[in-house]
Design a protein around this motif. Sequence first.
Motif, short mmCIF file in Angstrom:
data_model
loop_
_atom_site.label_atom_id
_atom_site.label_comp_id
_atom_site.label_asym_id
_atom_site.label_seq_id
_atom_site.Cartn_x
_atom_site.Cartn_y
_atom_site.Cartn_z
N ARG A 12 -46.79 17.57 -27.51
CA ARG A 12 -47.62 17.86 -28.37
C ARG A 12 -46.79 19.07 -29.37
O ARG A 12 -45.82 19.54 -28.93
CB ARG A 12 -48.72 18.67 -27.93
CG ARG A 12 -48.45 19.64 -26.71
CD ARG A 12 -50.00 20.02 -26.09
NE ARG A 12 -49.71 21.37 -25.32
CZ ARG A 12 -50.07 22.62 -25.64
NH1 ARG A 12 -50.71 22.70 -26.91
NH2 ARG A 12 -49.90 23.47 -25.00
N SER A 51 -46.56 10.53 -26.51
CA SER A 51 -47.73 10.77 -26.91
C SER A 51 -47.77 12.10 -27.47
O SER A 51 -47.30 13.18 -26.82
CB SER A 51 -48.86 11.05 -25.49
OG SER A 51 -50.07 11.34 -25.87
N THR A 52 -48.24 12.49 -28.74
CA THR A 52 -48.15 13.42 -29.68
C THR A 52 -49.19 13.67 -30.73
O THR A 52 -49.94 12.84 -30.93
CB THR A 52 -46.61 13.55 -30.47
OG1 THR A 52 -46.66 14.98 -31.18
CG2 THR A 52 -46.56 12.33 -31.29
N ASP A 53 -49.41 14.92 -30.95
CA ASP A 53 -50.43 15.03 -31.95
C ASP A 53 -49.87 15.67 -33.13
O ASP A 53 -50.22 15.75 -34.24
CB ASP A 53 -51.45 16.30 -31.59
CG ASP A 53 -50.61 17.59 -31.13
OD1 ASP A 53 -49.50 17.41 -30.76
OD2 ASP A 53 -51.24 18.76 -31.21
N SER A 54 -48.28 15.51 -33.32
CA SER A 54 -47.64 15.88 -34.30
C SER A 54 -46.97 14.85 -35.19
O SER A 54 -46.29 13.92 -34.55
CB SER A 54 -46.53 16.99 -33.83
OG SER A 54 -45.47 17.05 -34.60
N ARG A 72 -52.39 11.75 -30.78
CA ARG A 72 -53.19 12.20 -29.54
C ARG A 72 -54.31 12.87 -30.48
O ARG A 72 -54.21 13.90 -31.12
CB ARG A 72 -52.59 13.09 -28.98
CG ARG A 72 -52.93 13.45 -27.51
CD ARG A 72 -52.43 14.39 -26.84
NE ARG A 72 -51.15 13.99 -26.42
CZ ARG A 72 -50.37 15.16 -25.80
NH1 ARG A 72 -50.77 16.15 -25.28
NH2 ARG A 72 -49.05 14.72 -25.44
N GLU A 74 -57.61 15.53 -30.90
CA GLU A 74 -57.59 16.99 -30.76
C GLU A 74 -58.02 17.35 -29.25
O GLU A 74 -57.43 18.30 -28.95
CB GLU A 74 -58.66 17.55 -31.69
CG GLU A 74 -58.45 19.11 -31.88
CD GLU A 74 -59.52 19.59 -33.04
OE1 GLU A 74 -59.62 20.80 -33.02
OE2 GLU A 74 -59.87 18.96 -34.01
N SER A 77 -55.14 17.58 -26.93
CA SER A 77 -54.05 18.23 -27.69
C SER A 77 -54.00 19.83 -27.33
O SER A 77 -52.86 20.49 -27.55
CB SER A 77 -53.81 17.92 -29.09
OG SER A 77 -53.94 16.43 -29.25
N VAL A 86 -54.02 12.81 -20.67
CA VAL A 86 -52.99 11.89 -21.50
C VAL A 86 -53.02 10.84 -20.87
O VAL A 86 -52.57 9.72 -21.85
CB VAL A 86 -51.72 12.77 -21.92
CG1 VAL A 86 -50.86 11.98 -22.57
CG2 VAL A 86 -52.05 14.20 -22.27
#
Length: 235
Positions: A12, A51-54, A72, A74, A77, A86
């Motif tokens: 993340r 797996s990322t929110d970026s 991913r 919010e 995250s 996750v």
Amino acid sequence: MVDKILAIIPARAGSKRLPGKNSKQLCGKPLVKWTIEAAQQCESIDEIIVSTDSETIAEIAKDSGIPVPFLRPEEISGDTATAIDVVKHTIDYYQKIGRTFDYVLWLQPTSPLRSSTNIQEAIATLKTKSAEGVISVCECDHSPMWSNTLAQDGSMKNFLSNFVKKNPRSQALPTYYRLNGAIYIAKVEPLLAQETFFLEENLFSYVMSRESSIDIDHHLDFKLAEFLLTERTEN
């Protein structure tokens, strides 16, 4: 039938202690790329996903040939999101596209000195032991038998056990191991049912060296990893 292994690299954007650490340059590569490359060199892994929110980390993964089919959400995250949140989200994605796996391999980017050999050996332990799970550990830097809590007045009465008092040499104390955060493997069914990598049955350790067990949490960890990686590449 050969067991299928899904490697999840959780990366993340946020980090309170070391902002942006997963995309921070470490010896010429973003931190997350060290783990991506180690996983790519491991033949036993059937699928790798980041797996990322970026968006930044997603681009790093894609440039490395790793799929990032989603960012991913919010709700999984933030600081309160767990590894199991996750894992469930990722497994659910694959089930919806008709793909299933037997094991989940959890590889945190904060362990850049963990090699493909380490990953392969951990998977080999899984097979040798007919295990449902394997978790990496390393020797403690200092025996926890030298440690204790302190009273409010700072008194050290009963700080050490009688055993330690009578065996003051470190060599006389039993060897203790700690989690190093580098490798977690678990069979999908019990992992989802128990909601933890610390499965109740058939869980075994994989011992790594302390040098390979650097877990980046603070700036000092980052500098130490930088030094060790530089030394490793020069030799």
